[in-house]
Design an enzyme around this catalytic site. Structure first.
Site, PDB file in Angstrom:
ATOM      1  N   LYS A 100       4.916 -72.584 -21.173  1.00 20.27           N
ATOM      2  CA  LYS A 100       4.094 -73.332 -22.137  1.00 20.27           C
ATOM      3  C   LYS A 100       3.739 -72.392 -23.263  1.00 20.27           C
ATOM      4  O   LYS A 100       3.279 -71.276 -23.025  1.00 20.27           O
ATOM      5  CB  LYS A 100       2.811 -73.815 -21.434  1.00 20.27           C
ATOM      6  CG  LYS A 100       1.897 -74.624 -22.319  1.00 20.27           C
ATOM      7  CD  LYS A 100       2.221 -76.093 -22.254  1.00 20.27           C
ATOM      8  CE  LYS A 100       1.653 -76.867 -23.429  1.00 20.27           C
ATOM      9  NZ  LYS A 100       2.464 -76.825 -24.674  1.00 20.27           N
ATOM     10  N   SER A 122      -3.826 -78.477 -24.788  1.00 18.28           N
ATOM     11  CA  SER A 122      -2.455 -78.944 -24.560  1.00 18.28           C
ATOM     12  C   SER A 122      -2.255 -79.303 -23.084  1.00 18.28           C
ATOM     13  O   SER A 122      -1.595 -80.292 -22.751  1.00 18.28           O
ATOM     14  CB  SER A 122      -1.441 -77.855 -24.941  1.00 18.28           C
ATOM     15  OG  SER A 122      -1.188 -77.879 -26.327  1.00 18.28           O
ATOM     16  N   LYS A 181      -2.853 -65.375 -21.578  1.00 14.10           N
ATOM     17  CA  LYS A 181      -3.766 -66.392 -22.114  1.00 14.10           C
ATOM     18  C   LYS A 181      -3.774 -67.631 -21.224  1.00 14.10           C
ATOM     19  O   LYS A 181      -4.824 -68.148 -20.848  1.00 14.10           O
ATOM     20  CB  LYS A 181      -3.291 -66.762 -23.528  1.00 14.10           C
ATOM     21  CG  LYS A 181      -4.116 -67.836 -24.194  1.00 14.10           C
ATOM     22  CD  LYS A 181      -3.471 -68.324 -25.494  1.00 14.10           C
ATOM     23  CE  LYS A 181      -3.060 -67.167 -26.383  1.00 14.10           C
ATOM     24  NZ  LYS A 181      -2.707 -67.603 -27.741  1.00 14.10           N
ATOM     25  N   GLY A 234       2.882 -76.637 -31.200  1.00 13.18           N
ATOM     26  CA  GLY A 234       2.976 -76.086 -32.545  1.00 13.18           C
ATOM     27  C   GLY A 234       2.484 -74.653 -32.625  1.00 13.18           C
ATOM     28  O   GLY A 234       1.963 -74.085 -31.655  1.00 13.18           O
ATOM     29  N   ASP A 235       2.682 -74.055 -33.771  1.00 16.18           N
ATOM     30  CA  ASP A 235       2.147 -72.739 -34.123  1.00 16.18           C
ATOM     31  C   ASP A 235       2.287 -72.655 -35.646  1.00 16.18           C
ATOM     32  O   ASP A 235       2.389 -73.711 -36.300  1.00 16.18           O
ATOM     33  CB  ASP A 235       2.936 -71.618 -33.415  1.00 16.18           C
ATOM     34  CG  ASP A 235       2.275 -70.244 -33.534  1.00 16.18           C
ATOM     35  OD1 ASP A 235       1.331 -69.967 -32.774  1.00 16.18           O
ATOM     36  OD2 ASP A 235       2.683 -69.440 -34.397  1.00 16.18           O
ATOM     37  N   THR A 253      -8.038 -75.177 -31.114  1.00 15.33           N
ATOM     38  CA  THR A 253      -7.951 -73.707 -31.197  1.00 15.33           C
ATOM     39  C   THR A 253      -9.108 -73.154 -32.031  1.00 15.33           C
ATOM     40  O   THR A 253      -9.792 -72.200 -31.629  1.00 15.33           O
ATOM     41  CB  THR A 253      -6.592 -73.273 -31.772  1.00 15.33           C
ATOM     42  OG1 THR A 253      -5.564 -73.930 -31.038  1.00 15.33           O
ATOM     43  CG2 THR A 253      -6.412 -71.779 -31.675  1.00 15.33           C
ATOM     44  N   ASN A 264      -4.195 -74.687 -39.471  1.00 17.12           N
ATOM     45  CA  ASN A 264      -4.832 -75.460 -38.405  1.00 17.12           C
ATOM     46  C   ASN A 264      -5.997 -74.711 -37.761  1.00 17.12           C
ATOM     47  O   ASN A 264      -7.103 -75.253 -37.624  1.00 17.12           O
ATOM     48  CB  ASN A 264      -3.772 -75.830 -37.351  1.00 17.12           C
ATOM     49  CG  ASN A 264      -4.386 -76.472 -36.136  1.00 17.12           C
ATOM     50  OD1 ASN A 264      -4.651 -75.812 -35.148  1.00 17.12           O
ATOM     51  ND2 ASN A 264      -4.671 -77.769 -36.219  1.00 17.12           N
ATOM     52  N   LYS A 323       7.329 -68.914 -25.602  1.00 19.13           N
ATOM     53  CA  LYS A 323       7.114 -69.098 -27.043  1.00 19.13           C
ATOM     54  C   LYS A 323       8.475 -69.255 -27.706  1.00 19.13           C
ATOM     55  O   LYS A 323       9.486 -68.822 -27.147  1.00 19.13           O
ATOM     56  CB  LYS A 323       6.408 -67.866 -27.617  1.00 19.13           C
ATOM     57  CG  LYS A 323       5.737 -68.103 -28.933  1.00 19.13           C
ATOM     58  CD  LYS A 323       4.346 -68.709 -28.777  1.00 19.13           C
ATOM     59  CE  LYS A 323       3.760 -69.088 -30.132  1.00 19.13           C
ATOM     60  NZ  LYS A 323       2.344 -69.464 -30.035  1.00 19.13           N
TER      61      LYS A 323
HETATM   62  P1  NDP Z   1      -0.686 -72.692 -39.763  1.00 17.04           P
HETATM   63  O1  NDP Z   1       0.735 -72.645 -40.167  1.00 17.04           O
HETATM   64  O2  NDP Z   1      -1.386 -73.996 -39.678  1.00 17.04           O
HETATM   65  O3  NDP Z   1      -1.555 -71.765 -40.748  1.00 17.04           O
HETATM   66  C1  NDP Z   1      -1.281 -70.416 -40.905  1.00 17.04           C
HETATM   67  C2  NDP Z   1      -2.199 -69.851 -41.981  1.00 17.04           C
HETATM   68  O4  NDP Z   1      -2.040 -68.447 -42.031  1.00 17.04           O
HETATM   69  C3  NDP Z   1      -1.889 -70.380 -43.372  1.00 17.04           C
HETATM   70  O5  NDP Z   1      -3.073 -70.379 -44.127  1.00 17.04           O
HETATM   71  C4  NDP Z   1      -0.904 -69.334 -43.907  1.00 17.04           C
HETATM   72  O6  NDP Z   1      -0.859 -69.254 -45.322  1.00 17.04           O
HETATM   73  C5  NDP Z   1      -1.505 -68.069 -43.312  1.00 17.04           C
HETATM   74  N1  NDP Z   1      -0.450 -67.061 -43.107  1.00 17.04           N
HETATM   75  C6  NDP Z   1       0.682 -67.176 -42.370  1.00 17.04           C
HETATM   76  N2  NDP Z   1       1.412 -66.064 -42.419  1.00 17.04           N
HETATM   77  C7  NDP Z   1       0.718 -65.226 -43.205  1.00 17.04           C
HETATM   78  C8  NDP Z   1       0.947 -63.910 -43.643  1.00 17.04           C
HETATM   79  N3  NDP Z   1       2.053 -63.224 -43.290  1.00 17.04           N
HETATM   80  N4  NDP Z   1       0.005 -63.342 -44.443  1.00 17.04           N
HETATM   81  C9  NDP Z   1      -1.117 -64.022 -44.802  1.00 17.04           C
HETATM   82  N5  NDP Z   1      -1.385 -65.287 -44.404  1.00 17.04           N
HETATM   83  C10 NDP Z   1      -0.483 -65.856 -43.631  1.00 17.04           C
HETATM   84  O7  NDP Z   1      -0.773 -71.901 -38.371  1.00 17.04           O
HETATM   85  P2  NDP Z   1      -1.911 -71.952 -37.268  1.00 17.04           P
HETATM   86  O8  NDP Z   1      -3.237 -72.105 -37.915  1.00 17.04           O
HETATM   87  O9  NDP Z   1      -1.485 -72.904 -36.250  1.00 17.04           O
HETATM   88  O10 NDP Z   1      -1.787 -70.496 -36.623  1.00 17.04           O
HETATM   89  C11 NDP Z   1      -2.536 -69.370 -37.101  1.00 17.04           C
HETATM   90  C12 NDP Z   1      -2.589 -68.301 -36.032  1.00 17.04           C
HETATM   91  O11 NDP Z   1      -3.211 -68.840 -34.848  1.00 17.04           O
HETATM   92  C13 NDP Z   1      -1.243 -67.755 -35.558  1.00 17.04           C
HETATM   93  O12 NDP Z   1      -1.409 -66.391 -35.213  1.00 17.04           O
HETATM   94  C14 NDP Z   1      -0.961 -68.552 -34.305  1.00 17.04           C
HETATM   95  O13 NDP Z   1      -0.073 -67.892 -33.429  1.00 17.04           O
HETATM   96  C15 NDP Z   1      -2.351 -68.643 -33.719  1.00 17.04           C
HETATM   97  N6  NDP Z   1      -2.581 -69.705 -32.750  1.00 17.04           N
HETATM   98  C16 NDP Z   1      -2.370 -71.025 -33.093  1.00 17.04           C
HETATM   99  C17 NDP Z   1      -2.629 -72.021 -32.175  1.00 17.04           C
HETATM  100  C18 NDP Z   1      -2.540 -73.461 -32.521  1.00 17.04           C
HETATM  101  O14 NDP Z   1      -2.956 -74.290 -31.687  1.00 17.04           O
HETATM  102  N7  NDP Z   1      -2.071 -73.844 -33.693  1.00 17.04           N
HETATM  103  C19 NDP Z   1      -3.027 -71.690 -30.784  1.00 17.04           C
HETATM  104  C20 NDP Z   1      -3.294 -70.302 -30.563  1.00 17.04           C
HETATM  105  C21 NDP Z   1      -3.048 -69.362 -31.513  1.00 17.04           C
HETATM  106  P3  NDP Z   1       0.182 -70.174 -46.168  1.00 17.04           P
HETATM  107  O15 NDP Z   1      -0.411 -71.555 -46.174  1.00 17.04           O
HETATM  108  O16 NDP Z   1       0.210 -69.534 -47.531  1.00 17.04           O
HETATM  109  O17 NDP Z   1       1.490 -70.090 -45.470  1.00 17.04           O
END
Ligand code: NDP
Length: 446
Positions: A90, A378, A114, A165-166, A210, A241, A126
């Site tokens: 997962k 999830s 986790k 998603g991620d 999250t 997100n 992943k």
């Molecule tokens: P999203 O794609 O929804 O958002 C990612 C955000 O981070 C955007 O604002 C993006 O900017 C920014 N970003 C991405 N890459 C970079 C970078 N290299 N430098 C600066 N900003 C960056 O992703 P999520 O919110 O889902 O995920 C964010 C983090 O949380 C990740 O580390 C993910 O692994 C982790 N996570 C997510 C979960 C989930 O349920 N979604 C669960 C657990 C962990 P821009 O819009 O300009 O691309």
């Protein structure tokens, strides 16, 4: 790190050359496990550490697709099925140009611990692709997702491997992926993907889980020192997100969130971020966060190319990506009087920055504990799918709150038990490890 870990780490480095994020994630877990191996030699005897660092299966595949101009493009797809001792693999799918095997493996490795920490029956995995959905049309994103699933479907199943998603994969992409899975298999197998739309098998609260969970974890940590979010100045990185719902929950708890960011820079909004405007700009229009500052009309400024951390705050919530908060950012935060950091993203804080926070004695919650609310919800979605049920928002939100509280207490108690009270990094690594390691011992050498 204890000497007995060194040959195992050397083997990890040799077998996985150049995968620096994976090496970083393994080192960080090994740093916590010394006292565990001293107390429980059975794990070393059965080579549990060596096994836990080697994924059960790694799938790399070609993803051919056609863009709107009729050009054939090729991306690379990945799924790393890391550990299924506790349940089906997962973990999410990430679509971002930076994705390569080392990123997928670090995320998969973190996911094992986790998922164990949540107390739910889920293993860790992943996946993703170096595809960049930004700037692509709806049709291009759909064709890419369909091609991606045309290969991946054969490795998935509600009892086998269940992606979500991620970064770069939200409700829209999960819809296209699920549609293609359904078409190929001729099965309405809801439990094969999570993060689905609520009208077709998704769970209420999954979208928020999250970010909400990260703030709930931080609130629990703050409570141990008689503090709360109320009246606190909060910095959040990211505007995806996780970030959006972390901001929403921090505000519900009385915090004042003054900064958020994206890959182009950050906005400073001293009156407090307007979440509905942020959702409109980032979720609906998929525009730069600069547009938020332009529309806000209250003096909010956009600072291009910089990180949020110099803005100074009591609570920092890194919610964007790995290694986005380094030593100099940590110094800035400490000089600004930060009292707590909770990682909404996976591994956003570099090891040097983490060490500074720990030396300073501020509260620090690692992502594998603080952001586990997403995967936990999830798993609640999978429960609803299995029982053909749909729970209310309040019921699901209460389950999430109870799960986050359980994770917090598990980390805190384990850190106490192993002689490092208040060390949530150690507590999370050890508690996560013990459950998986015991299951691996019970299942034999497989
Ligand atoms: P999203 O794609 O929804 O958002 C990612 C955000 O981070 C955007 O604002 C993006 O900017 C920014 N970003 C991405 N890459 C970079 C970078 N290299 N430098 C600066 N900003 C960056 O992703 P999520 O919110 O889902 O995920 C964010 C983090 O949380 C990740 O580390 C993910 O692994 C982790 N996570 C997510 C979960 C989930 O349920 N979604 C669960 C657990 C962990 P821009 O819009 O300009 O691309």
């Amino acid at each position: 790190m204890k000497a007995q870990f060194e040959p195992i780490l050397e083997q990890v480095l040799r077998r996985n050359p150049g995968e620096i994020e994976f090496h970083q994630a393994v080192r960080e877990v090994f740093d916590s496990l010394g006292p565990v191996l001293a107390k429980h030699p059975q794990y070393a005897d059965a080579a549990v550490l060596e096994r836990i660092c080697e994924p059960e299966r790694q799938i790399i595949f070609r993803v051919p697709w056609v863009d709107d101009a009729g050009h054939v493009l090729i991306n690379r797809g990945f799924r790393v099925e890391f550990n299924s001792a506790l349940g089906p693999f997962k973990g999410g799918l990430r679509f971002h140009p930076s994705v390569y095997l080392g990123i997928v493996k670090f995320l998969g490795f973190e996911q094992v611990f986790k998922n164990s920490l949540t107390g739910m029956p889920i293993g860790g995995g992943k996946g993703g692709s170096d595809f960049d959905p930004r700037g692509r049309s709806e049709g291009e994103v759909m064709r890419f997702c369909q091609s991606f699933m045309t290969e991946l479907y054969r490795h998935l199943g509600e009892y086998t491997d269940v992606p979500a998603g991620d970064i770069g994969v939200g409700g829209r992409e999960i819809g296209y992926l699920f549609g293609q899975y359904k078409r190929i298999t001729n099965r309405y197998e809801s439990g094969v993907l999570t993060g689905k739309g609520v009208s077709w098998g998704g769970s209420l609260v999954r979208t928020e889980a999250t970010g909400y969970g990260t703030v709930l974890f931080a609130e629990q940590m703050l409570r141990t020192r008689g503090m709360s979010f109320d009246g606190r100045r909060v910095l959040v990185s990211g505007s995806g997100n996780v970030a959006i719902y972390a901001i929403e929950k921090a505000q519900q708890l009385g915090g004042k969130v003054v900064a958020a960011s994206d890959s182009r820079g950050f906005v400073l909004d001293e009156q407090g971020i307007d979440v509905s405007l942020l959702k409109q700009v980032k979720e609906v229009e998929r525009a730069s966060i600069e547009v938020y500052a332009q529309r806000r009309g209250n003096g909010a400024v956009f600072v291009p190319g910089e990180r949020v951390w110099a803005a100074g705050g009591d609570i920092a919530l890194p919610c964007a990506t790995q290694n986005e908060l380094d030593e100099s950012d940590a110094k800035n935060l400490l000089n600004g009087g930060v009292v707590a950091i909770a990682e909404g993203a996976n591994m956003p804080t570099t090891p040097e920055a983490t060490a500074l926070f720990q030396e300073a004695g501020v509260l620090f919650a690692p992502g594998k504990a603080a952001n586990a609310g997403g995967v936990a919800t999830s798993a609640l979605e999978m429960q609803q799918n299995a029982s053909r049920d749909a729970w209310t928002f309040d019921y699901t939100a209460n389950r999430l709150a109870a799960i986050m509280s359980g994770i917090h207490d598990r980390c805190a108690t384990t850190a106490d038990e192993y002689g490092q009270p208040g060390n949530y990094v150690m507590g999370a690594n050890v508690a996560g490890f013990l459950k998986v390691a015991d299951a691996m011992l019970a299942l034999g050498v497989v």
